[in-house]
Design a protein around this motif. Structure first.
Motif, PDB file in Angstrom:
ATOM      1  N   PHE A 176       1.808  12.643   1.264  1.00  9.76           N
ATOM      2  CA  PHE A 176       1.287  13.092   2.569  1.00  9.76           C
ATOM      3  C   PHE A 176       1.695  12.127   3.453  1.00  9.76           C
ATOM      4  CE2 PHE A 176      -2.502  12.846   5.480  1.00  9.76           C
ATOM      5  CZ  PHE A 176      -2.510  14.155   5.802  1.00  9.76           C
ATOM      6  N   SER A 177       1.998  11.085   3.600  1.00  8.24           N
ATOM      7  CA  SER A 177       2.142  10.114   4.712  1.00  8.24           C
ATOM      8  C   SER A 177       3.773  10.499   4.734  1.00  8.24           C
ATOM      9  CB  SER A 177       2.057   8.581   4.237  1.00  8.24           C
ATOM     10  OG  SER A 177       2.884   8.390   2.818  1.00  8.24           O
ATOM     11  N   THR A 178       4.704  10.927   3.923  1.00  9.97           N
ATOM     12  CA  THR A 178       6.224  10.968   4.060  1.00  9.97           C
ATOM     13  C   THR A 178       6.398  12.404   4.519  1.00  9.97           C
ATOM     14  OG1 THR A 178       6.405   9.734   2.228  1.00  9.97           O
ATOM     15  CG2 THR A 178       8.375  11.024   2.872  1.00  9.97           C
ATOM     16  N   THR A 179       5.878  13.470   4.033  1.00  9.80           N
ATOM     17  CA  THR A 179       6.048  14.756   4.619  1.00  9.80           C
ATOM     18  C   THR A 179       4.900  15.701   5.051  1.00  9.80           C
ATOM     19  OG1 THR A 179       6.131  15.644   2.268  1.00  9.80           O
ATOM     20  CG2 THR A 179       8.151  14.804   2.731  1.00  9.80           C
ATOM     21  N   GLY A 180       3.656  15.212   4.586  1.00  9.25           N
ATOM     22  CA  GLY A 180       2.633  15.937   4.906  1.00  9.25           C
ATOM     23  C   GLY A 180       2.352  17.241   3.868  1.00  9.25           C
ATOM     24  N   GLY A 181       3.211  17.235   2.891  1.00  6.36           N
ATOM     25  CA  GLY A 181       3.248  18.555   2.168  1.00  6.36           C
ATOM     26  C   GLY A 181       4.393  19.494   2.662  1.00  6.36           C
ATOM     27  N   GLY A 182       5.064  19.278   3.761  1.00 12.99           N
ATOM     28  CA  GLY A 182       6.163  20.213   4.074  1.00 12.99           C
ATOM     29  C   GLY A 182       7.565  19.714   3.311  1.00 12.99           C
ATOM     30  N   PRO A 183       8.273  20.585   3.774  1.00 12.64           N
ATOM     31  CA  PRO A 183       8.586  21.601   4.732  1.00 12.64           C
ATOM     32  C   PRO A 183       7.954  22.903   4.069  1.00 12.64           C
ATOM     33  CG  PRO A 183      10.589  21.363   4.081  1.00 12.64           C
ATOM     34  CD  PRO A 183       9.822  20.231   3.238  1.00 12.64           C
ATOM     35  N   GLY A 184       7.133  23.815   4.816  1.00  7.99           N
ATOM     36  CA  GLY A 184       6.695  25.038   4.198  1.00  7.99           C
ATOM     37  C   GLY A 184       5.917  24.835   2.932  1.00  7.99           C
ATOM     38  N   GLY A 185       5.179  23.818   2.597  1.00  8.35           N
ATOM     39  CA  GLY A 185       4.518  23.606   1.237  1.00  8.35           C
ATOM     40  C   GLY A 185       5.275  23.174   0.231  1.00  8.35           C
ATOM     41  N   ALA A 186       6.531  22.738   0.430  1.00  7.36           N
ATOM     42  CA  ALA A 186       7.527  22.452  -0.633  1.00  7.36           C
ATOM     43  C   ALA A 186       7.296  21.004  -1.236  1.00  7.36           C
ATOM     44  CB  ALA A 186       9.106  22.362  -0.113  1.00  7.36           C
ATOM     45  N   THR A 187       6.383  20.646  -0.634  1.00  8.81           N
ATOM     46  CA  THR A 187       5.880  19.068  -1.302  1.00  8.81           C
ATOM     47  C   THR A 187       4.290  18.945  -1.487  1.00  8.81           C
ATOM     48  OG1 THR A 187       6.052  17.844   0.900  1.00  8.81           O
ATOM     49  CG2 THR A 187       8.270  17.789  -0.760  1.00  8.81           C
ATOM     50  N   GLU A 188       3.725  20.007  -1.239  1.00 10.79           N
ATOM     51  CA  GLU A 188       2.314  19.947  -1.194  1.00 10.79           C
ATOM     52  C   GLU A 188       2.076  19.944  -2.701  1.00 10.79           C
ATOM     53  OE1 GLU A 188      -1.048  22.469   1.065  1.00 10.79           O
ATOM     54  OE2 GLU A 188       0.001  23.453  -0.383  1.00 10.79           O
ATOM     55  N   VAL A 197       5.465   5.641   4.730  1.00 12.13           N
ATOM     56  CA  VAL A 197       5.759   5.742   6.047  1.00 12.13           C
ATOM     57  C   VAL A 197       7.285   5.108   6.153  1.00 12.13           C
ATOM     58  CG1 VAL A 197       5.409   5.012   8.282  1.00 12.13           C
ATOM     59  CG2 VAL A 197       3.588   5.715   7.139  1.00 12.13           C
ATOM     60  N   THR A 198       7.409   4.211   5.296  1.00 11.35           N
ATOM     61  CA  THR A 198       8.453   3.473   5.461  1.00 11.35           C
ATOM     62  C   THR A 198       9.706   4.419   4.958  1.00 11.35           C
ATOM     63  OG1 THR A 198       7.408   1.416   4.933  1.00 11.35           O
ATOM     64  CG2 THR A 198       9.819   1.416   4.642  1.00 11.35           C
ATOM     65  N   TRP A 199       9.536   5.134   3.742  1.00 13.26           N
ATOM     66  CA  TRP A 199      10.518   6.257   3.287  1.00 13.26           C
ATOM     67  C   TRP A 199      10.632   7.331   4.332  1.00 13.26           C
ATOM     68  CZ3 TRP A 199      13.370   6.366  -1.148  1.00 13.26           C
ATOM     69  CH2 TRP A 199      13.611   5.132  -2.147  1.00 13.26           C
ATOM     70  N   GLN A 200       9.679   7.646   5.063  1.00 14.49           N
ATOM     71  CA  GLN A 200       9.980   8.800   6.164  1.00 14.49           C
ATOM     72  C   GLN A 200      10.884   8.271   7.262  1.00 14.49           C
ATOM     73  OE1 GLN A 200       6.733   9.014   8.985  1.00 14.49           O
ATOM     74  NE2 GLN A 200       6.870  11.499   8.560  1.00 14.49           N
ATOM     75  N   TRP A 201      10.715   6.820   7.700  1.00  9.04           N
ATOM     76  CA  TRP A 201      11.532   6.383   8.588  1.00  9.04           C
ATOM     77  C   TRP A 201      12.932   6.151   8.056  1.00  9.04           C
ATOM     78  CZ3 TRP A 201      11.125   6.521  13.591  1.00  9.04           C
ATOM     79  CH2 TRP A 201       9.819   6.687  14.384  1.00  9.04           C
ATOM     80  N   MET A 202      12.886   5.880   6.873  1.00  8.10           N
ATOM     81  CA  MET A 202      14.398   5.684   6.188  1.00  8.10           C
ATOM     82  C   MET A 202      15.262   6.891   6.276  1.00  8.10           C
ATOM     83  SD  MET A 202      13.358   3.071   3.010  1.00  8.10           S
ATOM     84  CE  MET A 202      15.065   3.424   2.326  1.00  8.10           C
ATOM     85  N   PRO A 242       0.760  -1.158   0.050  1.00  8.11           N
ATOM     86  CA  PRO A 242      -0.068   0.000   0.119  1.00  8.11           C
ATOM     87  C   PRO A 242       0.819   1.373   0.039  1.00  8.11           C
ATOM     88  CG  PRO A 242      -0.939  -1.479   1.605  1.00  8.11           C
ATOM     89  CD  PRO A 242       0.377  -2.195   1.133  1.00  8.11           C
ATOM     90  N   LEU A 243       0.353   2.244  -0.641  1.00  2.00           N
ATOM     91  CA  LEU A 243       1.196   3.455  -1.050  1.00  2.00           C
ATOM     92  C   LEU A 243       1.401   4.348   0.343  1.00  2.00           C
ATOM     93  CD1 LEU A 243      -0.219   4.912  -4.263  1.00  2.00           C
ATOM     94  CD2 LEU A 243       1.839   3.501  -3.946  1.00  2.00           C
ATOM     95  N   SER A 244       0.472   4.162   1.184  1.00  3.85           N
ATOM     96  CA  SER A 244       0.697   4.647   2.531  1.00  3.85           C
ATOM     97  C   SER A 244       1.890   4.352   3.474  1.00  3.85           C
ATOM     98  CB  SER A 244      -0.557   4.865   3.347  1.00  3.85           C
ATOM     99  OG  SER A 244      -0.976   3.503   3.596  1.00  3.85           O
ATOM    100  N   GLY A 284      15.788  12.046  10.300  1.00  2.11           N
ATOM    101  CA  GLY A 284      17.187  12.644  10.515  1.00  2.11           C
ATOM    102  C   GLY A 284      18.051  12.265  11.608  1.00  2.11           C
ATOM    103  N   GLU A 285      17.503  11.529  12.721  1.00  2.00           N
ATOM    104  CA  GLU A 285      18.078  10.989  13.994  1.00  2.00           C
ATOM    105  C   GLU A 285      18.169   9.441  13.648  1.00  2.00           C
ATOM    106  OE1 GLU A 285      15.966  12.368  17.267  1.00  2.00           O
ATOM    107  OE2 GLU A 285      16.443  14.577  16.674  1.00  2.00           O
ATOM    108  N   LEU A 286      17.018   8.929  13.437  1.00  2.00           N
ATOM    109  CA  LEU A 286      16.989   7.354  13.669  1.00  2.00           C
ATOM    110  C   LEU A 286      17.082   6.580  12.009  1.00  2.00           C
ATOM    111  CD1 LEU A 286      14.306   7.082  16.235  1.00  2.00           C
ATOM    112  CD2 LEU A 286      16.823   7.019  16.470  1.00  2.00           C
ATOM    113  N   GLY A 287      17.141   7.484  11.155  1.00  2.00           N
ATOM    114  CA  GLY A 287      16.985   6.871   9.844  1.00  2.00           C
ATOM    115  C   GLY A 287      18.279   5.949   9.399  1.00  2.00           C
ATOM    116  N   VAL A 288      17.890   4.764   8.446  1.00  2.00           N
ATOM    117  CA  VAL A 288      18.976   4.029   8.158  1.00  2.00           C
ATOM    118  C   VAL A 288      19.862   4.576   7.014  1.00  2.00           C
ATOM    119  CG1 VAL A 288      17.411   3.026   6.301  1.00  2.00           C
ATOM    120  CG2 VAL A 288      19.276   1.637   7.190  1.00  2.00           C
TER     121      VAL A 288
END
Length: 315
Positions: free
Chosen positions: A253-265, A140-145, A134-136, A148-152
């Protein structure tokens, strides 16, 4: 005394209820075959499309609805954040198109070189697993990857000496867009691979034998034999990949939520913000009409271009 008995007309399928039903189906075969499809088309596509268009003509700000046809569309073209979403959507969709189709071509060429059919089928099945995720979950997987602190990704780059400390990938506008494009491409590479692999396997082996006989190099064979025969497959993979990426919502949406500052909206996130969060569903419907209209226009023009090119090839 002779008795006359009246016998009713009997259809080709005999009398009784079963015969009557069979005769009716035989006489109305078009209705029977097309009816359910037309009903489903109306319920799933036509009715929602008409309601979407109708809602786009309503002013839903505040309480109640008022019929103001030009209100929402005037707001669209006067809103700078709308054009930012359009720009982000174009970058996102075309970036995903280039990466997914390019990587799909490389994978398809590698699979096509496998002589063992069972091994080729096994690899193809493994590749399709990523398409089934599923795309969501992909987002989420790529968000964790890329956390900035815990990413593989940071962990690997620090171990390799590329980075001295963790980098916040999703806090920078450029790197965040790159991440969501890569995530979207990863989910669409299997589709492009399968389409292009089917195109590669349809190329006559005689063409490669003739090129080898003429002394053509590997690059010349790829350029003058493989690519021309792959044009229809490229057309199909490119159009469908772009259409899905242009309307993408789940991954950005699940990776950045459209942020930062609308850069990926993207436009889909923009519609969600107004329609779900702000409950301005009239304006959200107007943006949706714009999104659908652009998709249909591009798809129609693209198909027309495909048909023209196919006619040139046949001539």
């Amino acid at each position: 005394m002779a008795t006359e008995e009246f016998e009713g007309e009997v259809g080709p399928h005999g009398g009784g209820l079963t015969g009557t039903i069979s005769d009716w189906v035989n006489d109305h075969i078009r209705t029977v075959l097309l009816g359910p499809s037309l009903v489903a088309l109306f319920l799933v596509f036509i009715y929602p499309a008409v309601m979407l268009l109708w809602l786009s003509l309503q002013n839903t700000r505040g309480f109640g609805e008022t019929f103001e046809p030009a209100y929402n569309y005037g707001r669209i073209f006067g809103d700078p954040t709308f054009w930012n979403a359009v720009e982000n959507t174009l970058v996102y969709s075309f970036g995903s198109l280039v990466v997914s189709v390019g990587a799909g071509l490389i994978v398809a060429l590698a699979l096509n070189k496998l002589v063992n059919q069972r091994l080729r089928d096994a690899y193809s099945t493994l590749i399709l697993i990523s398409w089934a995720v599923p795309l969501s979950i992909v987002g989420v997987t790529w968000q964790w990857m890329f956390n900035g602190e815990l990413g593989v990704v940071n962990k690997v780059l620090i171990d390799l000496g590329v980075l001295d400390a963790g980098y916040s990938w999703l806090s920078n506008s450029v790197s965040a867009m790159i991440v969501v494009i890569l995530a979207d491409s990863w989910s669409r590479i299997p589709f492009a691979t399968i389409v292009l692999l089917a195109g590669l396997q349809s190329i006559p082996q005689d063409m490669y034998d003739a090129a080898k006989t003429d002394g053509a190099t590997t690059w010349q064979t790829f350029r003058h034999v493989t690519l021309p025969y792959l044009r229809p497959s490229f057309f199909v993979a490119g159009l469908i990949t772009w259409m899905f990426a242009f309307r993408a919502f789940a991954i950005p949406f699940s990776t950045t939520g459209g942020g930062p500052g609308g850069a990926t909206e993207t436009l889909a996130i923009y519609i969600h913000r107004f329609g779900i969060q702000l409950l301005d569903y009239g304006f959200a419907s107007a943006v949706s009409v714009f999104l659908v209209a652009v998709t249909l226009l591009v798809a129609t023009g693209y198909v027309y271009f495909i048909l023209a090119r196919m006619q040139e090839i046949e001539v």
